[in-house]
Write a protein that holds these residues in place. Structure first.
Motif, short mmCIF file in Angstrom:
data_model
loop_
_atom_site.label_atom_id
_atom_site.label_comp_id
_atom_site.label_asym_id
_atom_site.label_seq_id
_atom_site.Cartn_x
_atom_site.Cartn_y
_atom_site.Cartn_z
N PHE A 262 -11.62 3.12 5.34
CA PHE A 262 -12.35 3.12 4.07
C PHE A 262 -11.88 4.23 3.13
O PHE A 262 -12.22 4.22 1.96
N LEU A 263 -11.10 5.18 3.66
CA LEU A 263 -10.65 6.31 2.85
C LEU A 263 -9.22 6.14 2.31
O LEU A 263 -8.90 6.62 1.23
N LEU A 264 -8.36 5.46 3.07
CA LEU A 264 -6.97 5.29 2.69
C LEU A 264 -6.76 4.04 1.83
O LEU A 264 -7.49 3.07 1.97
N GLU A 265 -5.75 4.09 0.97
CA GLU A 265 -5.36 2.93 0.18
C GLU A 265 -4.17 2.24 0.86
O GLU A 265 -3.33 2.89 1.47
N GLU A 266 -4.12 0.92 0.70
CA GLU A 266 -3.00 0.16 1.24
C GLU A 266 -1.73 0.44 0.43
O GLU A 266 -1.78 0.85 -0.73
N SER A 267 -0.57 0.21 1.05
CA SER A 267 0.72 0.39 0.38
C SER A 267 0.88 -0.66 -0.73
O SER A 267 0.78 -1.86 -0.48
N VAL A 268 1.15 -0.19 -1.94
CA VAL A 268 1.36 -1.10 -3.07
C VAL A 268 2.60 -1.95 -2.84
O VAL A 268 2.62 -3.14 -3.16
N ARG A 269 3.64 -1.36 -2.29
CA ARG A 269 4.85 -2.12 -2.01
C ARG A 269 4.57 -3.27 -1.04
O ARG A 269 5.08 -4.38 -1.21
N TRP A 270 3.79 -3.00 -0.02
CA TRP A 270 3.47 -4.06 0.94
C TRP A 270 2.64 -5.15 0.28
O TRP A 270 2.88 -6.34 0.50
N LEU A 271 1.66 -4.77 -0.53
CA LEU A 271 0.84 -5.76 -1.23
C LEU A 271 1.69 -6.66 -2.12
O LEU A 271 1.51 -7.88 -2.15
N LEU A 272 2.62 -6.06 -2.85
CA LEU A 272 3.49 -6.85 -3.72
C LEU A 272 4.39 -7.78 -2.91
O LEU A 272 4.62 -8.93 -3.29
N SER A 273 4.88 -7.29 -1.79
CA SER A 273 5.76 -8.11 -0.95
C SER A 273 5.03 -9.30 -0.36
O SER A 273 5.64 -10.30 0.00
N LYS A 274 3.70 -9.21 -0.26
CA LYS A 274 2.88 -10.30 0.28
C LYS A 274 2.24 -11.13 -0.82
O LYS A 274 1.43 -12.02 -0.54
N GLY A 275 2.59 -10.85 -2.08
CA GLY A 275 2.03 -11.63 -3.18
C GLY A 275 0.62 -11.26 -3.57
O GLY A 275 -0.01 -11.95 -4.37
N LYS A 276 0.11 -10.14 -3.05
CA LYS A 276 -1.25 -9.71 -3.37
C LYS A 276 -1.21 -8.79 -4.59
O LYS A 276 -1.51 -7.60 -4.53
N LYS A 277 -0.84 -9.39 -5.73
CA LYS A 277 -0.57 -8.61 -6.94
C LYS A 277 -1.84 -8.02 -7.54
O LYS A 277 -1.82 -6.91 -8.07
N LYS A 278 -2.94 -8.75 -7.47
CA LYS A 278 -4.18 -8.26 -8.05
C LYS A 278 -4.61 -6.95 -7.38
O LYS A 278 -5.01 -5.99 -8.06
N GLU A 279 -4.55 -6.92 -6.04
CA GLU A 279 -4.92 -5.71 -5.31
C GLU A 279 -3.95 -4.56 -5.63
O GLU A 279 -4.36 -3.41 -5.77
N ALA A 280 -2.65 -4.90 -5.72
CA ALA A 280 -1.65 -3.88 -6.02
C ALA A 280 -1.88 -3.28 -7.40
O ALA A 280 -1.82 -2.05 -7.57
N VAL A 281 -2.14 -4.13 -8.39
CA VAL A 281 -2.38 -3.65 -9.76
C VAL A 281 -3.62 -2.76 -9.82
O VAL A 281 -3.63 -1.74 -10.50
N LYS A 282 -4.64 -3.13 -9.07
CA LYS A 282 -5.87 -2.34 -9.03
C LYS A 282 -5.60 -0.92 -8.52
O LYS A 282 -6.11 0.06 -9.07
N ILE A 283 -4.77 -0.82 -7.47
CA ILE A 283 -4.46 0.50 -6.91
C ILE A 283 -3.60 1.30 -7.88
O ILE A 283 -3.78 2.52 -8.02
N ILE A 284 -2.69 0.64 -8.59
CA ILE A 284 -1.84 1.34 -9.57
C ILE A 284 -2.70 1.95 -10.68
O ILE A 284 -2.51 3.11 -11.06
#
Length: 546
Positions: A262-284
């Motif tokens: 609950f404290l760490l954020e997922e890797s944006v690179r990994w999210l993008l590589s899996k097509g999870k762009k909405k989650e990646a953009v949110k973290i950015i």
């Protein structure tokens, strides 16, 4: 109209390459890395060598005292009576009650202390059982890294990291209650499988959100933390030498890492590589806000469009902005992707040899340090802390002289120092110590640098898996290293000669791999293959921008 592709490395220049957002996640990751050093070093103290001698019922006090108070001169051979005693010819304890020449094998022993599993499980005269503990621990890492890589690349870096950080608590605690050697060995293996991937998963998670020019700093800070963990575990073992209590103290706190999910954020690179762009953009956007950085209007527009496009899964990718890491509809298996690329396959084989050499030398020097003259805890602490200057050299040299030149030089110096060590006269102990520490310093620099260099040679879609394959193969060295004390009984210089030859060979193999200095991380196989042919001007673009 062709829209500009989103490049995560360019975005990180706007977001901040190592701002408050990355620092917060990075510091959280360092704590389990510290404990990882505990897990990988604990067996050196829990299964430490213990002085022992044969039990001589005719002369023993009640309870038995390790010191013989004089009677050992006629009841035990000159070797100290570790495995043999003189044959008794009487029932009293005097010189005439023992045969002066004939000996027999001991059936029971008296130990100088009960801090190690050697005394707890009565392993006297079975040195191979003691050294087997480290070998079994290393063998468990083969399975650990493969499992962690699969979880990391399939379900996310964060999940893999949290699972490997928490799992040791239960297994380590259970091992502290072992009542037989077999139970202990089995749980040692299981614990290595459960916890072995925490370093590699944490390393990848930390570096994938860092900017190009902060990878070396971040990687070496992780390595310094690991070195401090090794020194700290020696201090804990020094303060709490009894292995059961020591084991409980270092393992139980790991259960607290469950909150990291609950404290760490997922890797944006990994999210993008899996097509999870909405989650990646949110973290950015979150990273930019925490770092107090303003994104350019063009970047904000692109990210918003990408996020909106991600909500409509029926749209084609031509209607959306292309991300730097384009997820493929049907990815070939890892094996097929590697086998179809001769470049990637060659790098994988070379990296595997590097890792075997590095782990064999690194752990071999550490393990043998507790056998040196003097306080074993102090020796291990010094051998651990000398790694930090090596990591500092890595920080200073990798970005200035390049990955290849820096690592090759460290390999060669390590090889020369360790090959030369056995030829130093015995009366020059200070020189032996210096060469030993120099070898550890250089191989520590290589160990830290090789993580960075290896991760830069492979594409994002395969990075965790291939890094884990190299690291997993490298565990062959870690499996063999605990046996080096046995090899020294046949030829004292043999381990050091092997260390030196492997270091030199690894240095020469680096001539076959490309320089990655100032290159963006490749996101697909084609980009990774083209590293060697990139123009120098293209390599320095990002540095000039920064």
């Amino acid at each position: 109209m062709v829209k500009k592709e989103i490049d995560l490395d360019e975005i990180l220049l706007e977001v901040g390459q190592f701002g408050r957002f990355q620092i917060k996640n990075f510091v959280l990751i360092l704590v389990p890395i510290l404990f990882c050093a505990f897990y990988n070093s604990q067996y050196i103290f829990a299964a430490a060598s213990v002085q022992y001698r044969c039990r001589v019922p005719e002369c023993e006090a009640t309870p038995p005292n390790f010191e013989t108070n004089g009677w050992g001169s006629w009841a035990l051979p000159d070797s100290g009576g570790r495995c043999e005693r003189y044959v008794p010819i009487g029932s009293i304890c005097d010189p005439g009650s023992f045969h002066p020449n004939n000996t027999e094998q001991c059936t029971s022993w008296v130990y100088s202390n009960h801090d190690s599993i050697v005394s707890s499980f009565d392993l006297a005269c079975e040195e191979w059982k003691r050294t087997l503990v480290g070998t079994v621990h290393g063998a468990g890492l083969f399975f650990a890294l493969a499992i962690t890589a699969y979880i990391s690349d399939t379900y996310g870096r964060r999940l893999a990291f949290v699972l490997t950080a928490v799992a040791p608590a239960a297994v380590g605690l259970g091992r502290s209650f072992s009542d037989t050697y077999i139970t202990y060995i089995i749980l040692e293996f299981v614990e290595a499988v459960a916890a072995g991937g925490v370093y590699s998963s944490g390393f990848v998670l930390a570096l994938e959100m860092m900017g190009l020019n902060r990878r070396v700093l971040g990687g070496n800070l992780i390595s310094c933390t690991y070195a401090l963990g090794q020194a700290l575990v020696a201090l804990i073992a020094w303060a709490i030498p009894e292995w059961r209590t020591f084991t409980r103290v270092i393992y139980v706190p790991s259960v607290l890492f469950v909150i990291y999910y609950f404290l760490l954020e997922e890797s944006v690179r990994w999210l993008l590589s899996k097509g999870k762009k909405k989650e990646a953009v949110k973290i950015i956007f979150k990273a930019a806000s925490v770092n107090k950085r303003k994104l350019s209007p063009e970047t904000i527009k692109q990210l918003n469009e990408e996020s909106i496009a991600d909500q409509d899964t029926t749209k084609t990718t031509n209607d959306t902005i292309k991300a730097a890491i384009e997820p493929e509809e049907k990815q070939p298996s890892l094996v097929l992707q590697v086998l179809k690329s001769r470049v990637i396959m060659t790098r994988l084989l070379i990296c595997a040899f590097w890792w075997i050499s590095v782990t064999f030398i690194y752990y071999g020097i550490s393990i043998n340090s507790v056998s040196l003259a003097g306080n074993s805890y102090v020796n291990y602490i010094l051998t651990s802390l000398v790694e930090i200057p090596g990591y500092i050299l890595s920080i200073l040299s990798l970005d200035r002289f390049g990955r290849k030149g820096s690592i090759m030089t460290a390999f060669f110096i390590c090889g020369v120092s360790l090959v030369g060590l056995p030829f130093v006269p015995e009366d020059l102990l200070w020189l032996q110590t210096c060469l030993n520490l120099l070898g550890k310093l250089c191989i520590s620099m290589v160990f830290s640098s090789i993580y960075i260099y290896t991760s830069e040679l492979y594409p994002t879609t395969l990075r965790q898996s291939l890094l884990s394959v190299c690291s997993m193969t490298g565990r062959v060295g870690q499996v063999i290293a605990p046996q080096t004390p046995l090899l020294m009984e046949y030829m004292e210089a043999l381990p050091y000669l092997v260390f030196g030859v492997m270091a030199g060979t690894s240095a020469l193999l680096m001539l076959l791999t490309p320089e990655t200095l100032n290159l963006s991380l490749p996101d697909n196989v084609k980009q990774a293959e083209n590293i060697a042919t990139k123009p120098r001007a293209e390599r320095t673009t990002n540095v000039a921008i920064n």
